[in-house]
Design an enzyme around this catalytic site. Structure first.
Site, PDB file in Angstrom:
ATOM      1  N   GLY A  12       0.838  -1.207   0.000  1.00  0.00           N
ATOM      2  CA  GLY A  12       0.000   0.000   0.000  1.00  0.00           C
ATOM      3  C   GLY A  12       0.862   1.242   0.000  1.00  0.00           C
ATOM      4  N   ILE A  17      -0.238   6.911   3.975  1.00  0.00           N
ATOM      5  CA  ILE A  17       0.754   6.497   4.971  1.00  0.00           C
ATOM      6  C   ILE A  17       1.844   5.643   4.332  1.00  0.00           C
ATOM      7  CG2 ILE A  17       1.055   5.118   7.076  1.00  0.00           C
ATOM      8  CD1 ILE A  17      -1.823   6.020   7.882  1.00  0.00           C
ATOM      9  N   SER A 150      -4.131   0.189  13.982  1.00  0.00           N
ATOM     10  CA  SER A 150      -4.889   1.440  14.106  1.00  0.00           C
ATOM     11  C   SER A 150      -5.319   1.629  15.555  1.00  0.00           C
ATOM     12  CB  SER A 150      -6.141   1.373  13.235  1.00  0.00           C
ATOM     13  OG  SER A 150      -7.004   2.457  13.509  1.00  0.00           O
ATOM     14  N   GLN A 160     -17.744   1.253  11.136  1.00  0.00           N
ATOM     15  CA  GLN A 160     -16.498   0.512  10.879  1.00  0.00           C
ATOM     16  C   GLN A 160     -16.530  -0.880  11.517  1.00  0.00           C
ATOM     17  OE1 GLN A 160     -13.918   3.583  12.666  1.00  0.00           O
ATOM     18  NE2 GLN A 160     -12.901   3.743  10.690  1.00  0.00           N
ATOM     19  N   TYR A 163     -14.290  -3.136   9.845  1.00  0.00           N
ATOM     20  CA  TYR A 163     -12.906  -2.651   9.752  1.00  0.00           C
ATOM     21  C   TYR A 163     -12.143  -2.801  11.066  1.00  0.00           C
ATOM     22  CZ  TYR A 163      -9.207   0.950   9.336  1.00  0.00           C
ATOM     23  OH  TYR A 163      -8.007   1.619   9.334  1.00  0.00           O
ATOM     24  N   LYS A 167      -8.240  -4.486  12.303  1.00  0.00           N
ATOM     25  CA  LYS A 167      -7.092  -3.761  12.858  1.00  0.00           C
ATOM     26  C   LYS A 167      -6.658  -4.375  14.196  1.00  0.00           C
ATOM     27  CE  LYS A 167      -6.262  -1.772   9.499  1.00  0.00           C
ATOM     28  NZ  LYS A 167      -4.963  -1.544   8.831  1.00  0.00           N
ATOM     29  N   THR A 195      -6.243   9.477  13.724  1.00  0.00           N
ATOM     30  CA  THR A 195      -6.869   9.968  12.488  1.00  0.00           C
ATOM     31  C   THR A 195      -5.825  10.734  11.686  1.00  0.00           C
ATOM     32  OG1 THR A 195      -9.018  10.045  13.553  1.00  0.00           O
ATOM     33  CG2 THR A 195      -8.760  11.329  11.546  1.00  0.00           C
TER      34      THR A 195
HETATM   35  N1  LIG Z   1      -5.831   7.284   7.443  1.00  0.00           N
HETATM   36  C1  LIG Z   1      -6.062   6.971   8.716  1.00  0.00           C
HETATM   37  O1  LIG Z   1      -6.617   7.755   9.517  1.00  0.00           O
HETATM   38  C2  LIG Z   1      -5.627   5.653   9.237  1.00  0.00           C
HETATM   39  C3  LIG Z   1      -5.181   4.629   8.430  1.00  0.00           C
HETATM   40  N2  LIG Z   1      -4.808   3.442   8.988  1.00  0.00           N
HETATM   41  C4  LIG Z   1      -4.314   2.354   8.164  1.00  0.00           C
HETATM   42  O2  LIG Z   1      -3.204   2.802   7.418  1.00  0.00           O
HETATM   43  C5  LIG Z   1      -3.089   2.049   6.233  1.00  0.00           C
HETATM   44  C6  LIG Z   1      -2.917   2.991   5.058  1.00  0.00           C
HETATM   45  O3  LIG Z   1      -4.057   3.834   5.007  1.00  0.00           O
HETATM   46  P1  LIG Z   1      -4.069   5.233   4.225  1.00  0.00           P
HETATM   47  O4  LIG Z   1      -2.719   5.619   3.825  1.00  0.00           O
HETATM   48  O5  LIG Z   1      -4.880   6.137   5.053  1.00  0.00           O
HETATM   49  O6  LIG Z   1      -4.942   4.816   2.943  1.00  0.00           O
HETATM   50  P2  LIG Z   1      -4.898   5.283   1.406  1.00  0.00           P
HETATM   51  O7  LIG Z   1      -6.257   4.970   0.885  1.00  0.00           O
HETATM   52  O8  LIG Z   1      -4.377   6.671   1.296  1.00  0.00           O
HETATM   53  O9  LIG Z   1      -3.836   4.298   0.734  1.00  0.00           O
HETATM   54  C7  LIG Z   1      -4.108   2.935   0.659  1.00  0.00           C
HETATM   55  C8  LIG Z   1      -2.981   2.214  -0.020  1.00  0.00           C
HETATM   56  O10 LIG Z   1      -3.282   0.801   0.014  1.00  0.00           O
HETATM   57  C9  LIG Z   1      -3.207   0.290  -1.308  1.00  0.00           C
HETATM   58  N3  LIG Z   1      -4.170  -0.796  -1.436  1.00  0.00           N
HETATM   59  C10 LIG Z   1      -5.510  -0.753  -1.306  1.00  0.00           C
HETATM   60  N4  LIG Z   1      -6.037  -1.980  -1.512  1.00  0.00           N
HETATM   61  C11 LIG Z   1      -4.993  -2.803  -1.762  1.00  0.00           C
HETATM   62  C12 LIG Z   1      -4.869  -4.181  -2.055  1.00  0.00           C
HETATM   63  N5  LIG Z   1      -5.944  -4.969  -2.151  1.00  0.00           N
HETATM   64  N6  LIG Z   1      -3.634  -4.690  -2.286  1.00  0.00           N
HETATM   65  C13 LIG Z   1      -2.536  -3.911  -2.218  1.00  0.00           C
HETATM   66  N7  LIG Z   1      -2.591  -2.587  -1.950  1.00  0.00           N
HETATM   67  C14 LIG Z   1      -3.797  -2.054  -1.723  1.00  0.00           C
HETATM   68  C15 LIG Z   1      -3.478   1.460  -2.240  1.00  0.00           C
HETATM   69  O11 LIG Z   1      -2.921   1.188  -3.529  1.00  0.00           O
HETATM   70  C16 LIG Z   1      -2.783   2.581  -1.489  1.00  0.00           C
HETATM   71  O12 LIG Z   1      -1.411   2.561  -1.773  1.00  0.00           O
HETATM   72  C17 LIG Z   1      -4.332   1.169   6.165  1.00  0.00           C
HETATM   73  O13 LIG Z   1      -3.993  -0.129   6.608  1.00  0.00           O
HETATM   74  C18 LIG Z   1      -5.282   1.827   7.145  1.00  0.00           C
HETATM   75  O14 LIG Z   1      -6.173   0.905   7.701  1.00  0.00           O
HETATM   76  C19 LIG Z   1      -4.818   3.222  10.326  1.00  0.00           C
HETATM   77  C20 LIG Z   1      -5.243   4.196  11.155  1.00  0.00           C
HETATM   78  C21 LIG Z   1      -5.680   5.483  10.696  1.00  0.00           C
HETATM   79  C1  LIG Z   2     -10.500   5.863   8.041  1.00  0.00           C
HETATM   80  C2  LIG Z   2     -10.710   6.385   9.420  1.00  0.00           C
HETATM   81  O1  LIG Z   2     -10.862   7.766   9.435  1.00  0.00           O
HETATM   82  C3  LIG Z   2      -9.536   6.101  10.274  1.00  0.00           C
HETATM   83  O2  LIG Z   2      -9.117   4.771  10.104  1.00  0.00           O
HETATM   84  C4  LIG Z   2      -8.640   4.356  11.234  1.00  0.00           C
HETATM   85  O3  LIG Z   2      -8.111   3.282  11.375  1.00  0.00           O
HETATM   86  C5  LIG Z   2      -8.806   5.375  12.294  1.00  0.00           C
HETATM   87  O4  LIG Z   2      -9.268   4.829  13.429  1.00  0.00           O
HETATM   88  C6  LIG Z   2      -9.762   6.334  11.737  1.00  0.00           C
HETATM   89  O5  LIG Z   2     -11.078   5.960  12.100  1.00  0.00           O
END
Ligand SMILES: NC(=O)C1=CN([C@@H]2O[C@H](COP(=O)(O)OP(=O)(O)OC[C@H]3O[C@@H](n4cnc5c(N)ncnc54)[C@H](O)[C@@H]3O)[C@@H](O)[C@H]2O)C=CC1
Ligand SMILES: C[C@H](O)[C@@H]1OC(=O)[C@H](O)[C@@H]1O
Length: 260
Positions: A12, A17, A150, A160, A163, A167, A195
């Site tokens: 990802g 992130i 998370s 969620q 979801y 996590k 977040t």
């Molecule tokens: N944004 C937030 O507030 C938070 C995010 N997270 C976790 O952080 C991680 C990254 O999230 P973000 O950067 O916010 O999301 P994002 O939507 O900005 O990026 C997601 C990434 O995952 C990749 N992806 C999606 N489905 C995929 C699959 N089936 N196989 C391979 N790659 C795949 C996409 O290509 C992209 O690079 C996730 O695991 C999310 O659960 C955890 C806590 C908070």
């Molecule tokens: C996508 C949400 O805003 C985000 O994802 C998480 O894992 C955090 O807890 C936030 O809820």
């Protein structure tokens, strides 16, 4: 530099992130295999999202290859390891970060949404961790695995319900893998972001009132940035954290502890 001449796989890694983790690994001296899924159109300015990450890594003087693949499929982890070994000769670090969060109410959630979310977030983390750990064991020089769990592993979300268990599962996976892989010198930890402003929650946070509510609840007074998480992943992946395994690091600006 914290990861000098290491090789890292980041799942990802095309956006949010994961993008920040991939670039932070390069800044600290690592070559990087960036996995992503479906972000290769040119809708990200003049470049595709993944081209931009590769360019930033190369600007740090490190090498990068981009490998598209759905982590929910067991073969993707195996392919990522093959690409890493072919291009860079080894794997030292895995940032298992790919995840999705399609917000949905509980009572009418279709099984397909649950299954896709569990498939990517939890099964995906398992398969990639297993493939990388097999390679690290064969290399015999240990390694570090950091999964993106998370704050949602610890608290719920009404939209969620599919979801948050993934996590919690990712955190639990790292705890059990810390035991299974410790004898091979492989450390397994997770980060628990709060977040963080990314595409994942852009729509949710477009609601000004909701965004302001979150900002008020965060003692440090702002939403997180992807780089806030990436620097913690680099620390856990580095030898500075050499005696840390099975741990989880909240990266949430204090959100979790703020009851009132
Ligand atoms: N944004 C937030 O507030 C938070 C995010 N997270 C976790 O952080 C991680 C990254 O999230 P973000 O950067 O916010 O999301 P994002 O939507 O900005 O990026 C997601 C990434 O995952 C990749 N992806 C999606 N489905 C995929 C699959 N089936 N196989 C391979 N790659 C795949 C996409 O290509 C992209 O690079 C996730 O695991 C999310 O659960 C955890 C806590 C908070
Ligand atoms: C996508 C949400 O805003 C985000 O994802 C998480 O894992 C955090 O807890 C936030 O809820």
């Amino acid at each position: 530099m914290l990861l000098e001449n290491k090789v890292a796989i980041v799942t990802g890694g095309s956006r949010g992130i994961g993008h920040a983790i991939a670039v932070a690994c390069a800044r600290e001296g690592a070559d990087v295999v960036i996995n992503y899924w479906g972000d290769n159109d040119a809708s990200y300015g003049r470049r595709s999202a993944i081209d931009e990450v590769v360019r930033e890594i190369e600007a740090h003087g490190r090498r990068a290859i981009a490998v598209e693949g759905n982590v929910a499929l067991p073969q993707t982890g195996i392919d990522l390891v093959s690409h890493a070994v072919e291009a860079f000769g080894k794997v030292d670090v895995l940032a298992s970060n790919a995840g999705i969060c399609p917000f949905h109410a509980f009572l009418d959630m279709p099984p397909s949404v649950l299954e896709r979310t569990v498939g990517v977030n939890l099964n995906g983390a398992f398969y990639v961790t297993q493939a990388v750990a097999r390679q690290m064991k064969e290399q015999g020089t240990g390694g570090a695995i950091v999964a993106t769990s998370s704050i949602s592993a610890l608290v719920g979300g009404g939209m969620q319900t599919h979801y948050t268990p993934t996590k919690a599962g990712v955190h639990s996976l790292m705890q059990s893998c810390a035991i299974a892989l410790g004898p091979f010198g492989i450390r397994c930890n997770s980060v628990m972001p709060g977040t963080i402003a990314t595409d994942l929650n852009a729509e949710d946070l477009a609601d000004e009132d909701k965004r302001a509510y979150f900002e008020r609840r965060i003692p440090l007074g702002r939403l997180g940035a992807p780089e806030d998480v990436a620097d913690c992943v680099v620390f856990l992946a580095s030898d500075r954290a050499r005696y840390v395994t099975g741990a989880a690091l909240l990266v949430d600006g204090g959100l979790f502890v703020n009851l009132q």
